[in-house]
Scaffold this motif. Structure first.
Motif, short mmCIF file in Angstrom:
data_model
loop_
_atom_site.label_atom_id
_atom_site.label_comp_id
_atom_site.label_asym_id
_atom_site.label_seq_id
_atom_site.Cartn_x
_atom_site.Cartn_y
_atom_site.Cartn_z
N THR A 11 0.85 -1.19 0.00
CA THR A 11 0.00 0.00 0.00
C THR A 11 0.89 1.24 0.00
N THR A 12 0.27 2.37 -0.28
CA THR A 12 0.91 3.67 -0.13
C THR A 12 -0.18 4.68 0.18
N ALA A 13 0.15 5.67 0.97
CA ALA A 13 -0.86 6.63 1.41
C ALA A 13 -1.22 7.67 0.35
N ALA A 14 -0.34 7.88 -0.64
CA ALA A 14 -0.62 8.90 -1.65
C ALA A 14 0.04 8.54 -2.97
N ALA A 15 -0.46 9.15 -4.03
CA ALA A 15 0.10 8.96 -5.36
C ALA A 15 1.59 9.30 -5.35
N LYS A 31 -14.63 0.50 -0.08
CA LYS A 31 -13.66 1.57 0.20
C LYS A 31 -12.27 1.26 -0.34
N GLY A 32 -11.62 0.23 0.20
CA GLY A 32 -10.27 -0.11 -0.21
C GLY A 32 -9.49 -0.72 0.93
N ASP A 36 -4.48 2.78 2.34
CA ASP A 36 -4.01 2.89 0.96
C ASP A 36 -4.58 4.12 0.27
N ARG A 37 -3.89 4.59 -0.74
CA ARG A 37 -4.24 5.81 -1.46
C ARG A 37 -5.67 5.82 -2.00
N TYR A 38 -6.15 4.68 -2.47
CA TYR A 38 -7.50 4.69 -3.04
C TYR A 38 -8.57 4.65 -1.96
N ALA A 39 -8.28 4.09 -0.82
CA ALA A 39 -9.22 4.15 0.31
C ALA A 39 -9.24 5.58 0.88
N LEU A 40 -8.11 6.28 0.74
CA LEU A 40 -7.99 7.65 1.25
C LEU A 40 -8.33 8.72 0.22
N ASP A 41 -8.71 8.30 -0.99
CA ASP A 41 -9.00 9.21 -2.11
C ASP A 41 -7.82 10.10 -2.45
N SER A 42 -6.60 9.57 -2.31
CA SER A 42 -5.40 10.36 -2.64
C SER A 42 -4.57 9.71 -3.74
N GLY A 43 -5.17 8.79 -4.49
CA GLY A 43 -4.47 8.14 -5.60
C GLY A 43 -4.54 8.99 -6.86
N TYR A 45 -5.62 8.26 -9.71
CA TYR A 45 -6.88 8.10 -10.43
C TYR A 45 -8.11 8.22 -9.54
N SER A 46 -7.94 8.64 -8.30
CA SER A 46 -9.09 8.79 -7.39
C SER A 46 -10.20 9.68 -7.94
N PRO A 47 -9.86 10.79 -8.64
CA PRO A 47 -10.94 11.65 -9.15
C PRO A 47 -11.77 11.02 -10.27
N PHE A 48 -11.31 9.90 -10.82
CA PHE A 48 -12.00 9.27 -11.94
C PHE A 48 -12.75 8.04 -11.47
N PRO A 49 -14.08 8.03 -11.58
CA PRO A 49 -14.87 6.89 -11.10
C PRO A 49 -14.46 5.60 -11.81
N ASP A 50 -14.23 4.57 -11.01
CA ASP A 50 -13.84 3.27 -11.54
C ASP A 50 -13.82 2.29 -10.37
N ILE A 51 -13.76 1.02 -10.69
CA ILE A 51 -13.59 0.01 -9.65
C ILE A 51 -12.09 -0.17 -9.45
N ARG A 52 -11.57 0.30 -8.32
CA ARG A 52 -10.15 0.07 -8.03
C ARG A 52 -9.92 0.12 -6.53
N GLU A 53 -10.79 -0.51 -5.79
CA GLU A 53 -10.62 -0.54 -4.34
C GLU A 53 -9.37 -1.32 -3.95
N VAL A 54 -9.04 -2.32 -4.74
CA VAL A 54 -7.81 -3.09 -4.54
C VAL A 54 -7.35 -3.57 -5.91
N THR A 55 -6.03 -3.57 -6.13
CA THR A 55 -5.49 -4.00 -7.41
C THR A 55 -4.60 -5.22 -7.20
N LEU A 56 -4.65 -6.14 -8.16
CA LEU A 56 -3.89 -7.38 -8.08
C LEU A 56 -3.02 -7.54 -9.32
N ILE A 57 -1.91 -8.25 -9.15
CA ILE A 57 -1.05 -8.60 -10.28
C ILE A 57 -0.49 -9.99 -10.04
N GLU A 58 -0.24 -10.71 -11.12
CA GLU A 58 0.30 -12.07 -11.05
C GLU A 58 1.82 -12.02 -10.98
#
Length: 156
Positions: A11-15, A31-32, A36-43, A45-58
């Motif tokens: 996680t990170t608190a801000a972009a 929320k998220g 994390d930045r997206y739970a705190l609305d500080s990411g 892409y936070s201003p852009f509506p989308d599903i990104r409460e949590v992101t995953l990668i393989e």
């Protein structure tokens, strides 16, 4: 039926701040990840509506970059929250699945951005097209930890 594992949590608190590794995290439905930045609305892409409460990668994507292109991308640099093994993320768009006791729903495939090239000093963005992870919604929150089993939600 597949079954995978949770390898890392970041996680990170801000972009644009460095990602921090955690042995466990609390996911909040709608929320998220706590702190994390997206739970705190500080990411970014936070201003852009989308599903990104949590992101995953393989992890397989990270391993392929090293094997096929000689690019070693540290797992704290890919900018995703959860690193998985043996989880078919590209097939989970619109599907629900468990990470330990937390229920997620795949939103959309993540699009790699040039910021990744900037922070890594390597050209990885184009190589990660269609392999840059999955943005998810948290349906049922709770605590997750390293090593948690990831599995599909049973269908009736």
């Amino acid at each position: 039926m597949w079954q995978g594992h949770l390898l890392e949590i970041h996680t990170t608190a801000a972009a644009r701040q460095a990602m921090q590794a955690h042995p466990q995290a609390r996911l909040i439905a709608g929320k998220g990840i706590e702190g994390d930045r997206y739970a705190l609305d500080s990411g970014t892409y936070s201003p852009f509506p989308d599903i990104r409460e949590v992101t995953l990668i393989e992890i397989e994507t990270i391993e392929a970059l090293a094997r096929d292109h000689g690019i070693h991308l540290a797992t704290d640099k890919h900018r995703r929250n959860l690193t998985t093994r043996a989880v078919p993320l590209n097939h989970l768009v619109g599907k629900r699945f468990w990470v330990g006791s937390v229920l997620l729903e795949g939103g959309r495939l993540n699009t790699p951005c040039k910021y990744l090239d900037l922070i890594t000093g390597q050209t990885v963005c184009d190589l990660m097209q269609h392999r840059s992870g999955l943005n998810c919604k948290i349906v049922l929150g709770g605590q997750i930890g390293l090593g948690d089993i990831i599995r599909p939600q049973a269908t009736a």
